[in-house]
Enzyme design. Structure first.
Site, PDB file in Angstrom:
ATOM      1  N   GLN A 101       0.824  -1.215   0.000  1.00  0.00           N
ATOM      2  CA  GLN A 101       0.000   0.000   0.000  1.00  0.00           C
ATOM      3  C   GLN A 101       0.859   1.266   0.000  1.00  0.00           C
ATOM      4  O   GLN A 101       0.464   2.281  -0.580  1.00  0.00           O
ATOM      5  CB  GLN A 101      -0.915  -0.028   1.240  1.00  0.00           C
ATOM      6  CG  GLN A 101      -2.140   0.865   1.148  1.00  0.00           C
ATOM      7  CD  GLN A 101      -3.292   0.236   0.384  1.00  0.00           C
ATOM      8  OE1 GLN A 101      -3.606  -0.933   0.570  1.00  0.00           O
ATOM      9  NE2 GLN A 101      -3.926   1.005  -0.489  1.00  0.00           N
ATOM     10  N   LYS A 151       1.789   1.814  -3.642  1.00  0.00           N
ATOM     11  CA  LYS A 151       0.564   2.058  -4.409  1.00  0.00           C
ATOM     12  C   LYS A 151       0.065   3.484  -4.167  1.00  0.00           C
ATOM     13  O   LYS A 151      -0.234   4.219  -5.103  1.00  0.00           O
ATOM     14  CB  LYS A 151      -0.501   1.051  -3.960  1.00  0.00           C
ATOM     15  CG  LYS A 151      -1.817   1.169  -4.688  1.00  0.00           C
ATOM     16  CD  LYS A 151      -2.946   0.406  -3.991  1.00  0.00           C
ATOM     17  CE  LYS A 151      -2.645  -1.049  -3.763  1.00  0.00           C
ATOM     18  NZ  LYS A 151      -3.854  -1.816  -3.377  1.00  0.00           N
ATOM     19  N   LYS A 205      -2.680  -0.950   6.647  1.00  0.00           N
ATOM     20  CA  LYS A 205      -3.669  -2.002   6.367  1.00  0.00           C
ATOM     21  C   LYS A 205      -4.102  -2.608   7.685  1.00  0.00           C
ATOM     22  O   LYS A 205      -3.348  -2.599   8.655  1.00  0.00           O
ATOM     23  CB  LYS A 205      -3.041  -3.099   5.496  1.00  0.00           C
ATOM     24  CG  LYS A 205      -4.046  -3.971   4.783  1.00  0.00           C
ATOM     25  CD  LYS A 205      -4.485  -3.329   3.488  1.00  0.00           C
ATOM     26  CE  LYS A 205      -5.616  -4.067   2.824  1.00  0.00           C
ATOM     27  NZ  LYS A 205      -5.844  -3.542   1.460  1.00  0.00           N
ATOM     28  N   GLY A 213     -12.473  -0.437   2.898  1.00  0.00           N
ATOM     29  CA  GLY A 213     -12.802  -1.846   2.715  1.00  0.00           C
ATOM     30  C   GLY A 213     -11.696  -2.639   2.042  1.00  0.00           C
ATOM     31  O   GLY A 213     -10.717  -2.091   1.532  1.00  0.00           O
ATOM     32  N   ASP A 214     -11.854  -3.934   2.061  1.00  0.00           N
ATOM     33  CA  ASP A 214     -11.011  -4.896   1.327  1.00  0.00           C
ATOM     34  C   ASP A 214     -11.832  -6.185   1.332  1.00  0.00           C
ATOM     35  O   ASP A 214     -13.068  -6.129   1.494  1.00  0.00           O
ATOM     36  CB  ASP A 214      -9.637  -5.056   2.005  1.00  0.00           C
ATOM     37  CG  ASP A 214      -8.619  -5.783   1.118  1.00  0.00           C
ATOM     38  OD1 ASP A 214      -8.030  -5.138   0.240  1.00  0.00           O
ATOM     39  OD2 ASP A 214      -8.428  -7.013   1.280  1.00  0.00           O
ATOM     40  N   THR A 271     -12.147   0.582  -8.063  1.00  0.00           N
ATOM     41  CA  THR A 271     -11.008  -0.320  -8.248  1.00  0.00           C
ATOM     42  C   THR A 271     -11.129  -1.060  -9.580  1.00  0.00           C
ATOM     43  O   THR A 271     -10.180  -1.115 -10.376  1.00  0.00           O
ATOM     44  CB  THR A 271     -10.888  -1.314  -7.080  1.00  0.00           C
ATOM     45  OG1 THR A 271     -10.972  -0.589  -5.847  1.00  0.00           O
ATOM     46  CG2 THR A 271      -9.579  -2.076  -7.138  1.00  0.00           C
ATOM     47  N   ASN A 321     -16.210  -7.089  -5.064  1.00  0.00           N
ATOM     48  CA  ASN A 321     -16.250  -5.684  -5.472  1.00  0.00           C
ATOM     49  C   ASN A 321     -15.357  -5.396  -6.674  1.00  0.00           C
ATOM     50  O   ASN A 321     -15.799  -4.774  -7.644  1.00  0.00           O
ATOM     51  CB  ASN A 321     -15.850  -4.809  -4.270  1.00  0.00           C
ATOM     52  CG  ASN A 321     -15.729  -3.355  -4.651  1.00  0.00           C
ATOM     53  OD1 ASN A 321     -14.648  -2.863  -4.941  1.00  0.00           O
ATOM     54  ND2 ASN A 321     -16.851  -2.662  -4.697  1.00  0.00           N
ATOM     55  N   SER A 354     -10.625   6.733  -2.803  1.00  0.00           N
ATOM     56  CA  SER A 354     -10.757   6.958  -1.358  1.00  0.00           C
ATOM     57  C   SER A 354     -10.144   8.302  -0.976  1.00  0.00           C
ATOM     58  O   SER A 354     -10.698   9.045  -0.157  1.00  0.00           O
ATOM     59  CB  SER A 354     -10.040   5.855  -0.584  1.00  0.00           C
ATOM     60  OG  SER A 354     -10.852   4.708  -0.463  1.00  0.00           O
TER      61      SER A 354
END
Ligand code: NDP
Ligand code: 2IT
Length: 444
Positions: A111, A114, A126, A165-166, A209, A240, A376
């Site tokens: 992350q 990213k 995370k 979310g994930d 995403t 998702n 986000s």
């Protein structure tokens, strides 16, 4: 021994039994070798890589809750605040029985790079839990989320750490988490993203995403003289990311013929019916057998199998290490042109290498799935200015971000002598911004 190799050894020794974290670090360090070795003494003296691979803070906590039978259940909660050099910690929460500290660390580490690639001011983090939302009632999910937030609230905030979310965490879970945060802290702030539209959520975050994955894939193909229109696409997952990747691929004129969940997979030569898939997965939270039962063109198979289907483009959108060397060989044999990751680290390192050696265009998740976290960050901006942008406004910003990410990683790969290696390009481009900020902020 080179500094990069020393640090990889250090990571393996200091973080035993965390193979996914080792894998994520290995991929990044290999890419950075060319950057680090040009200035090795300086990086070693400031223990730069040791700092990069060590989270700033790791929070582990107990999450007790009561199930519908009155039985007390206990789960493990995690939040890893990895790196805040370029902004508040930002990254999702995963609720899945396979979650452990190593998984959360691999996700938090990815992350960092990213979020840097998005060009927006967000650090990396995370979190999550080994709680399994499958088969739980809404009340049980709410009880769990409230207990989880009762500990997490003290570590997060709109300018500190902003979860989202994930896997296993969607709109329902974010709603329960947000309600409990507000209740405890008595502050109405953008502490989570992926919120509902009536309480501070952003239009297009749900789609972001999957849509972003296709915006980047289309740009990458275009730059290599290939039109996505008319191509056959194989997608894994049916959550998702997968749903909106399928939808956007179809809007672009491609044909998506597969999807899967953790028990089986669908081959639908007529093209996946997204409305039906959404009904089965988003509304009913049911198995893919229900999709097959309602669609005569669809075949349902138990187990794993989407990578055996002949395609031009493969988009892994389920989970880590779902595409291994054998799968890569099958895809290459069947003529795959491009693989772009919607999930985080879905491709094993040897499979990635095989694609690259066989001239398959390969983009790693930290670049190609960055549209979710980028949107986000756009939700955070809207919350800060207490305004909401239209769907078109957010979607157009998302498109620009994804196109820029591709050009930045392509340029970085060319500049550092690894043209066409989009993994190295992404890792280098993501690293350079974080490294600059870390150096400027001293030894912290
Ligand atoms: P969801 O929970 O919505 O969907 C996950 C999908 O993957 C489901 O179809 C699920 O099957 C399947 N899946 C999960 N674990 C496994 C497993 N161990 N084996 C086989 N199938 C599995 O999650 P998302 O779509 O949000 O996330 C998918 C991937 O994308 C993850 O890697 C996530 O980290 C990544 N990602 C997500 C972003 C987001 O904004 N949501 C942003 C960037 C990356 P089943 O229905 O049976 O559970
Ligand atoms: O892996 C990811 O980038 C996400 N799950 C989204 C994180 C976010 O903060 O939106």
């Amino acid at each position: 021994m080179s500094y990069v190799d020393e640090v990889y050894k250090y990571v393996v020794e200091k973080n035993p039994a965390q193979p996914e974290f080792h894998q994520a670090v290995k991929e990044v360090l290999e890419s950075l070798r060319v950057v680090i070795e040009a200035n090795e003494d300086e990086y070693r003296k400031s223990a730069f890589l040791e700092r990069l691979v060590t989270p700033e803070r790791q929070i582990l906590f107990r999450v007790p809750w009561v199930d519908d039978k009155g039985q007390v259940q206990v789960n493990n909660g995690f939040r890893v605040q990895f790196n805040s050099a370029i902004g508040p910690y930002k990254g999702g929460l995963r609720f899945h029985p396979s979650v452990n500290l190593g998984i959360i660390k691999f996700l938090g580490f990815e992350q960092v790079f990213k979020n840097s690639l998005t060009g927006l001011p967000i650090g990396g983090g995370k979190g999550g839990s080994d709680f399994d939302p499958k088969g739980k009632s809404d009340r049980e999910v709410m009880a769990f989320c409230q207990s989880f937030m009762t500990e997490l609230y003290r570590h997060i905030g709109a300018d500190t750490d902003v979860p989202a979310g994930d896997i296993g965490v969607g709109g329902r879970e974010i709603g329960y988490l947000y309600g409990q945060y507000k209740r405890i802290k008595d502050v109405y702030e953008g502490v989570l993203t992926g919120k509902g539209l009536t309480y501070g959520g952003s239009l297009a975050r749900t789609e972001a995403t999957g849509y972003g994955l296709l915006y980047l894939t289309q740009e990458m193909l275009k730059c290599n003289g290939i039109d996505i229109k008319g191509k056959t696409v194989v997608v894994s997952g049916s959550g998702n990311v997968a749903i909106y990747a399928i939808q956007k691929a179809q809007q672009m004129g491609a044909k998506v013929v597969t999807c899967c969940d953790s028990t089986g997979w669908i081959y639908d030569p007529e093209g996946i019916d997204v409305a039906l898939l959404k009904e089965v997965k988003e509304v009913k939270r049911a198995r893919l057998t229900e999709y097959a039962a309602k669609r005569s063109s669809a075949q349902y198979h138990e187990g794993k199998g989407v990578w055996t289907v002949k395609c031009d483009i493969a988009l892994p959108c389920a989970t880590q290490n779902e595409l291994d060397l054998e799968d890569a060989k099958t895809l290459v044999k069947n003529g795959v042109i491009a693989v772009c990751e919607g999930a985080n680290m879905p491709t094993t390192l040897d499979a990635t290498k095989y694609f690259q050696e066989n001239k398959v265009f390969f983009v790693c998740g930290k670049a190609s799935n960055a549209g979710g976290v980028a949107t986000s960050a756009l939700e955070m901006s809207q919350n800060s200015e207490r305004l909401s942008w239209t769907f078109e406004e957010v979607d157009s910003k998302l498109q620009n971000i994804m196109i820029n990410i591709f050009h930045n990683l392509d340029d970085a790969a060319k500049k550092y002598g690894v043209e066409g290696n989009y993994v190295a390009g992404a890792n280098i481009a993501g690293f350079l911004k974080v490294a600059d900020a870390m150096k400027a902020q001293g030894i912290v």
